[in-house]
Write a protein that holds these residues in place. Structure first.
Motif, PDB file in Angstrom:
ATOM      1  N   ARG A   4       0.833  -1.207   0.000  1.00 48.19           N
ATOM      2  CA  ARG A   4       0.000   0.000   0.000  1.00 48.19           C
ATOM      3  C   ARG A   4       0.871   1.263   0.000  1.00 48.19           C
ATOM      4  O   ARG A   4       0.506   2.268  -0.616  1.00 48.19           O
ATOM      5  N   VAL A   5       2.009   1.201   0.653  1.00 50.98           N
ATOM      6  CA  VAL A   5       2.963   2.325   0.562  1.00 50.98           C
ATOM      7  C   VAL A   5       3.453   2.464  -0.875  1.00 50.98           C
ATOM      8  O   VAL A   5       3.566   3.580  -1.405  1.00 50.98           O
ATOM      9  N   ALA A   6       3.726   1.335  -1.529  1.00 50.55           N
ATOM     10  CA  ALA A   6       4.188   1.379  -2.920  1.00 50.55           C
ATOM     11  C   ALA A   6       3.130   2.004  -3.829  1.00 50.55           C
ATOM     12  O   ALA A   6       3.464   2.746  -4.765  1.00 50.55           O
ATOM     13  N   ILE A   7       1.862   1.723  -3.560  1.00 48.89           N
ATOM     14  CA  ILE A   7       0.785   2.337  -4.348  1.00 48.89           C
ATOM     15  C   ILE A   7       0.754   3.843  -4.094  1.00 48.89           C
ATOM     16  O   ILE A   7       0.648   4.639  -5.038  1.00 48.89           O
ATOM     17  N   ALA A   8       0.856   4.236  -2.828  1.00 49.30           N
ATOM     18  CA  ALA A   8       0.876   5.673  -2.506  1.00 49.30           C
ATOM     19  C   ALA A   8       2.068   6.354  -3.161  1.00 49.30           C
ATOM     20  O   ALA A   8       1.962   7.486  -3.660  1.00 49.30           O
ATOM     21  N   ARG A   9       3.216   5.681  -3.173  1.00 45.89           N
ATOM     22  CA  ARG A   9       4.419   6.256  -3.796  1.00 45.89           C
ATOM     23  C   ARG A   9       4.194   6.479  -5.289  1.00 45.89           C
ATOM     24  O   ARG A   9       4.567   7.527  -5.834  1.00 45.89           O
ATOM     25  N   ALA A  10       3.584   5.511  -5.961  1.00 40.55           N
ATOM     26  CA  ALA A  10       3.310   5.679  -7.389  1.00 40.55           C
ATOM     27  C   ALA A  10       2.319   6.817  -7.628  1.00 40.55           C
ATOM     28  O   ALA A  10       2.485   7.620  -8.552  1.00 40.55           O
ATOM     29  N   LEU A  11       1.301   6.925  -6.779  1.00 37.68           N
ATOM     30  CA  LEU A  11       0.291   7.976  -6.939  1.00 37.68           C
ATOM     31  C   LEU A  11       0.863   9.363  -6.669  1.00 37.68           C
ATOM     32  O   LEU A  11       0.339  10.362  -7.176  1.00 37.68           O
ATOM     33  N   ALA A  12       1.926   9.439  -5.878  1.00 32.20           N
ATOM     34  CA  ALA A  12       2.522  10.740  -5.555  1.00 32.20           C
ATOM     35  C   ALA A  12       3.058  11.447  -6.793  1.00 32.20           C
ATOM     36  O   ALA A  12       3.190  12.678  -6.808  1.00 32.20           O
ATOM     37  N   MET A  13       3.359  10.680  -7.836  1.00 28.52           N
ATOM     38  CA  MET A  13       3.840  11.283  -9.082  1.00 28.52           C
ATOM     39  C   MET A  13       2.686  11.753  -9.967  1.00 28.52           C
ATOM     40  O   MET A  13       2.907  12.235 -11.074  1.00 28.52           O
ATOM     41  N   GLU A  14       1.459  11.596  -9.472  1.00 27.90           N
ATOM     42  CA  GLU A  14       0.237  12.025 -10.175  1.00 27.90           C
ATOM     43  C   GLU A  14       0.168  11.458 -11.595  1.00 27.90           C
ATOM     44  O   GLU A  14      -0.004  12.189 -12.576  1.00 27.90           O
ATOM     45  N   PRO A  15       0.266  10.129 -11.706  1.00 30.98           N
ATOM     46  CA  PRO A  15       0.207   9.507 -13.046  1.00 30.98           C
ATOM     47  C   PRO A  15      -1.212   9.525 -13.595  1.00 30.98           C
ATOM     48  O   PRO A  15      -2.193   9.578 -12.844  1.00 30.98           O
ATOM     49  N   ASP A  16      -1.317   9.434 -14.899  1.00 37.56           N
ATOM     50  CA  ASP A  16      -2.614   9.285 -15.559  1.00 37.56           C
ATOM     51  C   ASP A  16      -3.014   7.818 -15.662  1.00 37.56           C
ATOM     52  O   ASP A  16      -4.194   7.498 -15.813  1.00 37.56           O
ATOM     53  N   ILE A  17      -2.016   6.935 -15.608  1.00 38.58           N
ATOM     54  CA  ILE A  17      -2.231   5.494 -15.799  1.00 38.58           C
ATOM     55  C   ILE A  17      -1.466   4.762 -14.700  1.00 38.58           C
ATOM     56  O   ILE A  17      -0.325   5.118 -14.388  1.00 38.58           O
ATOM     57  N   MET A  18      -2.086   3.734 -14.123  1.00 41.03           N
ATOM     58  CA  MET A  18      -1.395   2.900 -13.138  1.00 41.03           C
ATOM     59  C   MET A  18      -1.215   1.497 -13.705  1.00 41.03           C
ATOM     60  O   MET A  18      -2.167   0.878 -14.193  1.00 41.03           O
ATOM     61  N   LEU A  19       0.019   1.001 -13.628  1.00 40.26           N
ATOM     62  CA  LEU A  19       0.364  -0.355 -14.047  1.00 40.26           C
ATOM     63  C   LEU A  19       0.674  -1.175 -12.796  1.00 40.26           C
ATOM     64  O   LEU A  19       1.494  -0.772 -11.975  1.00 40.26           O
ATOM     65  N   PHE A  20       0.029  -2.310 -12.658  1.00 40.98           N
ATOM     66  CA  PHE A  20       0.241  -3.189 -11.501  1.00 40.98           C
ATOM     67  C   PHE A  20       0.762  -4.531 -11.997  1.00 40.98           C
ATOM     68  O   PHE A  20       0.101  -5.208 -12.783  1.00 40.98           O
ATOM     69  N   ASP A  21       1.939  -4.926 -11.519  1.00 40.20           N
ATOM     70  CA  ASP A  21       2.539  -6.192 -11.932  1.00 40.20           C
ATOM     71  C   ASP A  21       2.407  -7.215 -10.806  1.00 40.20           C
ATOM     72  O   ASP A  21       3.225  -7.275  -9.898  1.00 40.20           O
TER      73      ASP A  21
END
Length: 250
Positions: A154-171
């Motif tokens: 969940r921290v990793a998800i928050a970290r990715a969202l902090a960059m304000e992406p338009d698209i999220m990729l989950f592996d």
């Protein structure tokens, strides 16, 4: 949001992607499923330039990341353009990839400060909102070694969202977690889907794919074997390989 056409990728003699094509619309959630080794994770890594393609064309929000001329080599956009386009995509990995020597807050603010040049006092309030969003405000100053696997993801998800992406990729974001910790990560992903975040998810969680995805893509041996709306796919898969896979998974 994403247009990938005819992607080919080899590792030595092993052809991992064999002409994979995908178009993805804004707000769509696509679940990419299939057996291990079918090319799903490699496809994700090619989209955000963690791997380079041998042939094909990738367009991100209308801008060309990579293209291949007939009979010629694959060419990528200039490095600065590649970095700019890839910043539009946030990536969440199977094994979290948090910095162990940084606190939870430091993990979240590092990329916005380093990559985007944001000041600490700009990004910290945003990071705290994201920590609240993923239910980890109380872990703000903890180190990753003190967190459970589900909390780390969940921290990793928050970290990715902090960059304000338009698209999220989950592996495969839950494959390294104990079953009891999987639910808390999937709840966070469901909330993102409800907010209409564009998401491409490589997963073995069939319940998530059935309930949250708008489309399911089934891959096998480096190719897309079947692609259908999620409800149709799970109710009546058309390809024998898809049916056999679901029989083993459900």
């Amino acid at each position: 949001m994403i247009q990938a056409h005819g992607l080919h990728k080899r590792f030595g003699a092993n052809e991992v992607l064999r002409g994979v094509s995908l178009e993805m619309r804004r707000g769509e959630v696509i679940a990419m499923i299939g057996p291990s080794g079918s090319g799903k994770s490699t496809f994700l890594r090619c989209l955000n330039h963690l791997e380079t393609i041998d042939a094909g064309r990738i367009v991100i929000e209308g801008e060309v990341l990579a293209t291949t001329e007939p009979g010629g080599p694959c060419r990528y956009a200039p490095d600065a353009e590649v970095r700019r386009l890839c910043r539009r995509m946030g990536m969440v990995f199977q094994h979290f990839n948090l910095f162990p020597h940084m606190t939870v807050l430091q993990n979240i603010i590092e990329a916005p400060m380093t990559v985007k040049g944001m000041k600490r006092d700009e990004i910290v309030p945003r990071a705290e909102i994201l920590l609240e969003k993923v239910g980890l405000s109380a872990k703000r100053d903890a180190y990753p070694g003190r967190l459970s696997g589900g909390q780390k993801q969940r921290v990793a998800i928050a970290r990715a969202l902090a960059m304000e992406p338009d698209i999220m990729l989950f592996d495969e974001p839950t494959s390294a977690l104990d079953p009891e910790l999987t639910g808390e990560v999937l709840r966070t992903m469901r909330e993102l889907a409800e907010e209409h975040m564009t998401m491409l998810v490589v997963t073995h969680e069939m319940g998530f794919a059935r309930e949250v995805a708008s489309r399911v893509i089934f891959m096998d041996h480096g190719s897309i074997v079947e692609e259908r709306p999620a409800a149709d796919f799970f109710a009546n898969p058309q390809h024998p390989r898809s049916r056999a896979f679901l029989d083993n998974m459900l």
